[in-house]
Design a protein around this motif. Structure first.
Motif, PDB file in Angstrom:
ATOM      1  N   VAL A 128       0.837  -1.202   0.000  1.00  0.00           N
ATOM      2  CA  VAL A 128       0.000   0.000   0.000  1.00  0.00           C
ATOM      3  C   VAL A 128       0.869   1.247   0.000  1.00  0.00           C
ATOM      4  O   VAL A 128       0.601   2.213  -0.724  1.00  0.00           O
ATOM      5  N   LEU A 129       1.920   1.252   0.803  1.00  0.00           N
ATOM      6  CA  LEU A 129       2.835   2.397   0.807  1.00  0.00           C
ATOM      7  C   LEU A 129       3.535   2.529  -0.536  1.00  0.00           C
ATOM      8  O   LEU A 129       3.787   3.639  -1.009  1.00  0.00           O
ATOM      9  N   GLU A 130       3.853   1.397  -1.170  1.00  0.00           N
ATOM     10  CA  GLU A 130       4.468   1.460  -2.500  1.00  0.00           C
ATOM     11  C   GLU A 130       3.512   2.086  -3.513  1.00  0.00           C
ATOM     12  O   GLU A 130       3.919   2.904  -4.351  1.00  0.00           O
ATOM     13  N   LEU A 131       2.231   1.715  -3.428  1.00  0.00           N
ATOM     14  CA  LEU A 131       1.227   2.292  -4.321  1.00  0.00           C
ATOM     15  C   LEU A 131       1.096   3.794  -4.095  1.00  0.00           C
ATOM     16  O   LEU A 131       1.068   4.586  -5.052  1.00  0.00           O
ATOM     17  N   ALA A 132       1.017   4.197  -2.823  1.00  0.00           N
ATOM     18  CA  ALA A 132       0.895   5.622  -2.508  1.00  0.00           C
ATOM     19  C   ALA A 132       2.122   6.388  -2.985  1.00  0.00           C
ATOM     20  O   ALA A 132       2.004   7.485  -3.561  1.00  0.00           O
ATOM     21  N   LEU A 133       3.295   5.805  -2.770  1.00  0.00           N
ATOM     22  CA  LEU A 133       4.535   6.466  -3.184  1.00  0.00           C
ATOM     23  C   LEU A 133       4.580   6.612  -4.704  1.00  0.00           C
ATOM     24  O   LEU A 133       5.028   7.644  -5.231  1.00  0.00           O
ATOM     25  N   ALA A 134       4.084   5.614  -5.406  1.00  0.00           N
ATOM     26  CA  ALA A 134       4.048   5.704  -6.866  1.00  0.00           C
ATOM     27  C   ALA A 134       3.145   6.843  -7.329  1.00  0.00           C
ATOM     28  O   ALA A 134       3.468   7.555  -8.289  1.00  0.00           O
ATOM     29  N   ALA A 135       2.025   7.033  -6.629  1.00  0.00           N
ATOM     30  CA  ALA A 135       1.129   8.138  -7.001  1.00  0.00           C
ATOM     31  C   ALA A 135       1.787   9.481  -6.744  1.00  0.00           C
ATOM     32  O   ALA A 135       1.636  10.423  -7.529  1.00  0.00           O
ATOM     33  N   TRP A 136       2.535   9.581  -5.636  1.00  0.00           N
ATOM     34  CA  TRP A 136       3.279  10.830  -5.389  1.00  0.00           C
ATOM     35  C   TRP A 136       4.329  11.033  -6.474  1.00  0.00           C
ATOM     36  O   TRP A 136       4.493  12.146  -6.985  1.00  0.00           O
ATOM     37  N   VAL A 137       5.046   9.969  -6.812  1.00  0.00           N
ATOM     38  CA  VAL A 137       6.061  10.051  -7.871  1.00  0.00           C
ATOM     39  C   VAL A 137       5.437  10.604  -9.151  1.00  0.00           C
ATOM     40  O   VAL A 137       5.981  11.520  -9.779  1.00  0.00           O
ATOM     41  N   LEU A 138       4.284  10.073  -9.537  1.00  0.00           N
ATOM     42  CA  LEU A 138       3.629  10.535 -10.750  1.00  0.00           C
ATOM     43  C   LEU A 138       3.272  12.021 -10.660  1.00  0.00           C
ATOM     44  O   LEU A 138       3.395  12.761 -11.642  1.00  0.00           O
ATOM     45  N   GLY A 139       2.902  12.473  -9.463  1.00  0.00           N
ATOM     46  CA  GLY A 139       2.539  13.870  -9.277  1.00  0.00           C
ATOM     47  C   GLY A 139       3.701  14.843  -9.350  1.00  0.00           C
ATOM     48  O   GLY A 139       3.494  16.059  -9.440  1.00  0.00           O
ATOM     49  N   THR A 140       4.932  14.330  -9.315  1.00  0.00           N
ATOM     50  CA  THR A 140       6.105  15.211  -9.392  1.00  0.00           C
ATOM     51  C   THR A 140       6.570  15.457 -10.816  1.00  0.00           C
ATOM     52  O   THR A 140       7.478  16.259 -11.036  1.00  0.00           O
ATOM     53  N   GLU A 141       5.959  14.741 -11.774  1.00  0.00           N
ATOM     54  CA  GLU A 141       6.465  14.824 -13.145  1.00  0.00           C
ATOM     55  C   GLU A 141       6.362  16.232 -13.700  1.00  0.00           C
ATOM     56  O   GLU A 141       7.238  16.679 -14.442  1.00  0.00           O
ATOM     57  N   ARG A 142       5.273  16.921 -13.325  1.00  0.00           N
ATOM     58  CA  ARG A 142       5.109  18.309 -13.749  1.00  0.00           C
ATOM     59  C   ARG A 142       5.220  19.214 -12.537  1.00  0.00           C
ATOM     60  O   ARG A 142       4.575  18.987 -11.506  1.00  0.00           O
ATOM     61  N   ALA A 143       6.045  20.251 -12.646  1.00  0.00           N
ATOM     62  CA  ALA A 143       6.291  21.135 -11.505  1.00  0.00           C
ATOM     63  C   ALA A 143       5.038  21.866 -11.055  1.00  0.00           C
ATOM     64  O   ALA A 143       4.969  22.346  -9.929  1.00  0.00           O
ATOM     65  N   ASP A 144       4.014  21.949 -11.938  1.00  0.00           N
ATOM     66  CA  ASP A 144       2.804  22.689 -11.584  1.00  0.00           C
ATOM     67  C   ASP A 144       1.660  21.785 -11.119  1.00  0.00           C
ATOM     68  O   ASP A 144       0.551  22.250 -10.884  1.00  0.00           O
ATOM     69  N   ALA A 145       1.906  20.479 -10.987  1.00  0.00           N
ATOM     70  CA  ALA A 145       0.840  19.564 -10.590  1.00  0.00           C
ATOM     71  C   ALA A 145       0.392  19.839  -9.154  1.00  0.00           C
ATOM     72  O   ALA A 145      -0.797  19.893  -8.851  1.00  0.00           O
ATOM     73  N   PHE A 146       1.359  19.974  -8.257  1.00  0.00           N
ATOM     74  CA  PHE A 146       1.103  20.333  -6.862  1.00  0.00           C
ATOM     75  C   PHE A 146       2.115  21.400  -6.470  1.00  0.00           C
ATOM     76  O   PHE A 146       3.256  21.373  -6.925  1.00  0.00           O
ATOM     77  N   THR A 147       1.703  22.320  -5.619  1.00  0.00           N
ATOM     78  CA  THR A 147       2.674  23.294  -5.126  1.00  0.00           C
ATOM     79  C   THR A 147       3.633  22.590  -4.174  1.00  0.00           C
ATOM     80  O   THR A 147       3.220  21.785  -3.345  1.00  0.00           O
ATOM     81  N   ASP A 148       4.899  22.876  -4.312  1.00  0.00           N
ATOM     82  CA  ASP A 148       5.923  22.225  -3.499  1.00  0.00           C
ATOM     83  C   ASP A 148       7.171  23.091  -3.531  1.00  0.00           C
ATOM     84  O   ASP A 148       7.565  23.568  -4.590  1.00  0.00           O
TER      85      ASP A 148
ATOM     86  N   ALA B 137      10.780  17.839 -10.512  1.00  0.00           N
ATOM     87  CA  ALA B 137      10.485  17.676 -11.933  1.00  0.00           C
ATOM     88  C   ALA B 137      11.745  17.367 -12.739  1.00  0.00           C
ATOM     89  O   ALA B 137      11.698  16.626 -13.738  1.00  0.00           O
ATOM     90  N   ALA B 138      12.884  17.898 -12.282  1.00  0.00           N
ATOM     91  CA  ALA B 138      14.141  17.671 -12.988  1.00  0.00           C
ATOM     92  C   ALA B 138      14.614  16.224 -12.886  1.00  0.00           C
ATOM     93  O   ALA B 138      15.501  15.806 -13.638  1.00  0.00           O
ATOM     94  N   CYS B 139      14.043  15.457 -11.965  1.00  0.00           N
ATOM     95  CA  CYS B 139      14.419  14.048 -11.829  1.00  0.00           C
ATOM     96  C   CYS B 139      13.888  13.197 -12.981  1.00  0.00           C
ATOM     97  O   CYS B 139      14.291  12.040 -13.144  1.00  0.00           O
ATOM     98  N   TRP B 140      12.972  13.771 -13.762  1.00  0.00           N
ATOM     99  CA  TRP B 140      12.365  13.021 -14.857  1.00  0.00           C
ATOM    100  C   TRP B 140      13.198  13.181 -16.129  1.00  0.00           C
ATOM    101  O   TRP B 140      12.793  13.829 -17.089  1.00  0.00           O
ATOM    102  N   ALA B 141      14.367  12.587 -16.138  1.00  0.00           N
ATOM    103  CA  ALA B 141      15.217  12.626 -17.321  1.00  0.00           C
ATOM    104  C   ALA B 141      14.581  11.780 -18.426  1.00  0.00           C
ATOM    105  O   ALA B 141      14.127  10.658 -18.160  1.00  0.00           O
ATOM    106  N   PRO B 142      14.519  12.294 -19.654  1.00  0.00           N
ATOM    107  CA  PRO B 142      13.824  11.572 -20.740  1.00  0.00           C
ATOM    108  C   PRO B 142      14.344  10.164 -20.957  1.00  0.00           C
ATOM    109  O   PRO B 142      13.576   9.256 -21.290  1.00  0.00           O
TER     110      PRO B 142
END
Length: 480
Positions: A404-424, A431-436
């Motif tokens: 369950v924690l792995e699933l939640a962490l994956a959802a957070w990971v997905l939310g970091t892909e765009r810098a404007d998805a969540f304020t942080d 966002a820079a961690c998403w190297a193509p």
């Protein structure tokens, strides 16, 4: 014709059940609060107002906004009154709260803030400034003296333009110590494990890192005269919107520029280690205990942990609020499964995890609440570090599976892909961690390192499991 604005002159026209239970004019500023947000106004201010009403003691609050001058101006325009609406399944209940007797902006009103911190009649300081307001180092837990705002405050004079709450608080407490004023208690009400000890450390770290020639004496006196009790606070307080302002007019017959809405439930657990007189909050149900850790960890890992999981998974599934997310076929299962997975990491002496999960399901399902996932998911790089990672470490160290924690962490990971998805505060770095060209597990590893979790980043099985969850989440599927 538009309704009159809320202020003290209109109170006599309101029905008795809509008025504050105390006369605001009879209260005095005996508590200073940093953080003039909705949560404080729906939580500590209510407890303090009720304590004053039930005891007859004039406990009033002088609230300090670290940044929001507009909120200060609006609150002053209403004689520091505002409405609180409890969103209940059986219908809303509204009334005016009168616990706040003054509102100050930390920068422009710095001299007034310092005067309050030195005032012997002020014996309690409370804080709701969110995790990022503490400027803690992710690696040490102490004050991040290299952070630009902290470094600037350390370079400034103590009576200069300090911009961080820790700098303003440390300078004010130092002045109080130099004057030999009465002891004082400083109470963190933010969601951090060991929040009292954390606040004590960063305040002491600031003094220690300062250029003040008497810093050793200040620290010695603070050790004797300043207490930092730990606390657990709990109440869901969604961000207000135009509909809340319209509802306040309908309920009160007057205009309120700063209405607050909240769920009916509220809780406050405090470590019984105060150094000076305090409001009798227990008269309104607050619980004073020798050790808040069992309650604190239950709240952080069960409630706050579930809240964050719902925020990121609900967003991935196209939902907007907690109630909408709970209405899915997996919302309740997520909450119960997360609580069951995390509960073995909780110490004895706290609430029953199964009963706690039952309460969470009822609270999260409340149809009267519109708690936005975007609000809950903000500052994830700080919240996830507190809410999920310690439990994840403890469970994996025991060889326990953590799906369950792995699933939640994956959802957070997905939310970091765009810098404007969540304020942080770390949005660009995340966002820079998403190297193509990077493999998904490499991205997960890089993001964990940004969180200061190099140990988890080096756990290949964990990073692979989190990465494996991403395709389904991208498709909007939550598989529990």
């Amino acid at each position: 014709m538009s309704a009159d604005a809320l202020n003290r002159t209109v109170l006599p026209r309101l029905a008795p059940e809509l008025r504050p239970p105390v006369d605001p004019a009879e209260l005095r500023a005996r508590v200073v609060h940093f953080g003039l947000g909705a949560f404080h106004r729906a939580h500590q201010a209510v407890y303090t107002e009720q304590a004053a009403a039930l005891s007859g003691e004039p406990w009033g609050i002088s609230a300090v906004a670290p940044r929001s001058v507009g909120t200060v101006r609006a609150l002053r325009g209403q004689d520091c009154l505002y409405s609180l609406t409890e969103r209940r399944p059986d219908g809303n209940r509204s009334r005016v709260v009168g616990a706040v007797v003054d509102a100050l902006a930390m920068g422009p009103d710095a001299k007034a803030v310092d005067a309050l911190l030195a005032d012997p009649e002020v014996t309690v300081v409370t804080l709701t400034v969110t995790e990022k307001g503490y400027h803690r180092s992710a690696s040490t837990g102490g004050l991040d003296t290299a952070a630009a705002p902290v470094a600037a405050d350390l370079a400034a004079d103590s009576d200069g333009p300090l911009t961080t709450v820790v700098g303003r608080l440390a300078a004010g407490l130092a002045a109080r110590m130099r004057a030999g004023a009465a002891p004082i208690s400083v109470v963190s009400c933010d969601n951090m494990a060991g929040n009292g000890a954390a606040l004590r450390r960063i305040v002491h770290d600031f003094v220690r890192a300062s250029a003040w020639p008497d810093r050793a004496r200040v620290l010695e006196r603070m050790a004797e005269a300043v207490a930092f009790p730990a606390t657990v606070v709990d109440r869901i307080v969604p961000a207000a919107d135009e509909s809340d302002r319209a509802a306040a007019v309908a309920a009160l017959g007057v205009r309120d520029a700063l209405p607050v809405t909240a769920e009916p439930y509220r809780q406050w657990v405090l470590e019984d280690s105060f150094a000076a007189p305090r409001p009798p909050w227990e008269r309104d149900g607050a619980l004073f205990v020798p050790d808040v850790a069992p309650y604190q960890l239950a709240k952080l890992r069960l409630l706050n942990g579930s809240h964050s999981a719902l925020a990121y998974l609900g967003t991935a599934a196209g939902r907007t609020t907690i109630a909408e997310t709970m209405a899915t076929d997996w919302g309740e299962r997520l909450v119960r499964a997360l609580c069951a997975e995390v509960s073995p990491t909780l110490p004895a002496g706290g609430p029953d995890p199964v009963g706690y999960a039952d309460d969470l399901v009822v609270r999260f399902r409340n149809p009267g609440m519109r708690h936005l996932l975007r609000q809950i998911g903000s500052d994830g790089s700080l919240k996830v570090t507190e809410r999920w990672l310690p439990a994840l470490r403890a469970l994996r160290a025991r060889g326990t599976h953590t799906p369950v924690l792995e699933l939640a962490l994956a959802a957070w990971v997905l939310g970091t892909e765009r810098a404007d998805a969540f304020t942080d505060p770390a949005a660009d770095t995340l966002a820079a961690c998403w190297a193509p060209s990077a493999r998904p597990s490499e991205t997960v590893r890089a993001l964990l390192r940004v969180l200061g979790a190099a140990d988890l980043a080096d756990d290949d099985a964990l990073t692979a499991a989190v990465a494996a969850r991403l395709p389904a989440l991208r498709a909007g599927r939550v598989e529990i």
